[in-house]
Design a protein around this motif. Structure first.
Motif: not given
Ligand SMILES: Cc1ncc(COP(=O)(O)O)c(C=O)c1O
Length: 393
Positions: A100-102, A126, A129, A203, A205-206, A245
């Motif tokens: 995931g981006a997380t 978010y 961070y 980031d 993701v959107y 993820k």
């Molecule tokens: C701004 C932002 N970054 C990262 C994430 C998490 O992304 P991932 O589920 O790919 O880890 C979210 C999920 O809500 C998000 O809103």
């Protein structure tokens, strides 16, 4: 064993209790309310992508994949960055697959920040961070985005930089505001990065959820930024597969290598069969991405209309899954108290935007609703929220 003198949690994580999403989803489960709190879709992504994951599992892709990610997915990510953003990447060394981006955000901050470094970011932010900056031993310097338009204040931006600034952490399209940073704002950020020799972590993701014909501009595409930016995104939002993820970090070889060094000790590798399926997903035709965006834009309009009918002041988002409403329009002031009472009052769960702000006064009257839900769910939520208007009438 004797009890410790204080709690078990390290000081670095003091104050980071349960995330607001877990708290509000638990509230939704407990009360049976409609959950417009957490940003996950309530219908699955494309059937052919799910099929591709099943095939990958049946085909024996069930053991540790390569550390940087399977070659097919790295190639697909590079092709996606070229197709949608004109970014050229070498899949061998400039693309890293993450959980995931997380995880990419965590690994980037842990890899790139020394203790005492400063990270410039934008609030509301978010929630991971702040926690990851703290885990890295760094300090956040926050630029406040103020409703109703969440414009970037050049003076506040300049004031956030110092000789200790290591990197800028920028999220666009932006959760929770729905803001899409425009080219002029990004250029302002880029100028500071170039002039002060500061890195950027973005980031995105959107990235496919920008509405009304707007464009998403990756910071890395601005002059002088490609060589200093780690671009992060993930498959979760774009393909309505948030539980898989699979994310990624892209950029110059040395930066990606640093992020990989941290990533390998966090998760080592990420979900093998899902990587195969996301390689397939990223190659879907443009029509998929266009209709996904159009579908979410229609859902935005649907929920905005419902919130307006409930008497709330709607801050119409330019992108993402989320819309914020100002509750002062119905005589309320405290978003947190409002959200705690909302399941009882109207059978709906939302998230108080204040939890994403250090400047609590700015965020206090705002509440975030997710519209990545089925139309009938949005309609039912709107019908329930209409009770707020009739109660106030
Ligand atoms: C701004 C932002 N970054 C990262 C994430 C998490 O992304 P991932 O589920 O790919 O880890 C979210 C999920 O809500 C998000 O809103």
């Amino acid at each position: 064993m004797a009890a410790p003198a204080r709690g078990h949690l390290t000081g670095r994580l003091a104050g980071f209790g349960t995330t607001i999403f877990a708290e509000m989803s638990a509230l939704a489960a407990r009360t049976g309310a409609i959950n417009l709190g957490q940003g996950f879709p309530d219908s699955d992504g494309p059937a052919e992508v799910i099929e591709a994951a099943v095939e990958a599992m049946r085909g024996g892709h069930n053991q540790y994949p390569p550390g940087p990610g399977i070659p097919a997915l790295r190639a697909a990510i590079a092709a996606h960055q070229r197709r949608f953003h004109g970014i050229e990447l070498d899949p061998d060394g400039e693309v890293l697959v993450t959980t995931g981006a997380t995880e990419a955000i965590a690994a980037a901050l842990l890899a790139l920040c020394e203790a005492g470094d400063e990270v410039v970011t934008f609030e509301p932010y978010y929630d991971s961070y702040a926690a990851c900056i703290a885990l890295a031993g760094a300090r956040r310097r926050v630029v406040t985005l103020r409703p109703p338009d969440y414009g970037l204040d050049p003076d506040a931006l300049a004031a956030a930089f110092s000789p200790r600034t290591r990197l800028v952490l920028l999220n666009s399209p932006h959760n929770p505001t729905g803001k899409v940073f425009d080219r002029a704002e990004l250029e302002l950020v880029a100028r500071h990065c170039r002039e002060r020799d500061v890195l950027a972590v973005t980031d995105e993701v959107y990235e496919h959820l920008v509405f009304d014909g707007r464009e998403h501009v990756p910071l890395a595409t601005l002059p002088g930024m490609g060589e200093r930016t780690v671009t992060i995104s993930s498959a979760g939002k774009t393909f309505s597969l948030t539980g898989w993820k699979i994310g990624w970090a892209c950029g110059p070889r040395e930066l990606v290598a640093a992020v990989q060094t941290a990533k390998q000790f966090l998760t080592f590798v990420s979900g093998a069969p899902f990587q195969h399926a996301i390689a397939h997903a990223l190659a879907l035709p443009d029509a998929y991405f266009q209709s996904f965006r159009a579908g979410l834009q229609a859902k935005r309009d649907r929920l905005c209309a419902g919130l307006e009918a409930a008497g709330l002041e709607v801050l119409r988002p330019a992108g993402t899954y989320f819309v914020n409403a100002d509750i002062r329009a119905i005589g309320e002031h405290d978003g947190h108290a409002f959200c705690l009472a909302l399941p009882q009052r109207a059978g709906v769960v939302a998230v108080p935007t204040v939890v994403f702000y250090d400047a609590e006064d700015v965020g206090r009257p705002l509440v975030r609703f997710a519209f990545c839900k089925r139309d009938d769910v949005i309609d039912e939520a709107a019908a329930r929220l209409a009770r707020l208007a009739s109660a106030g009438a």
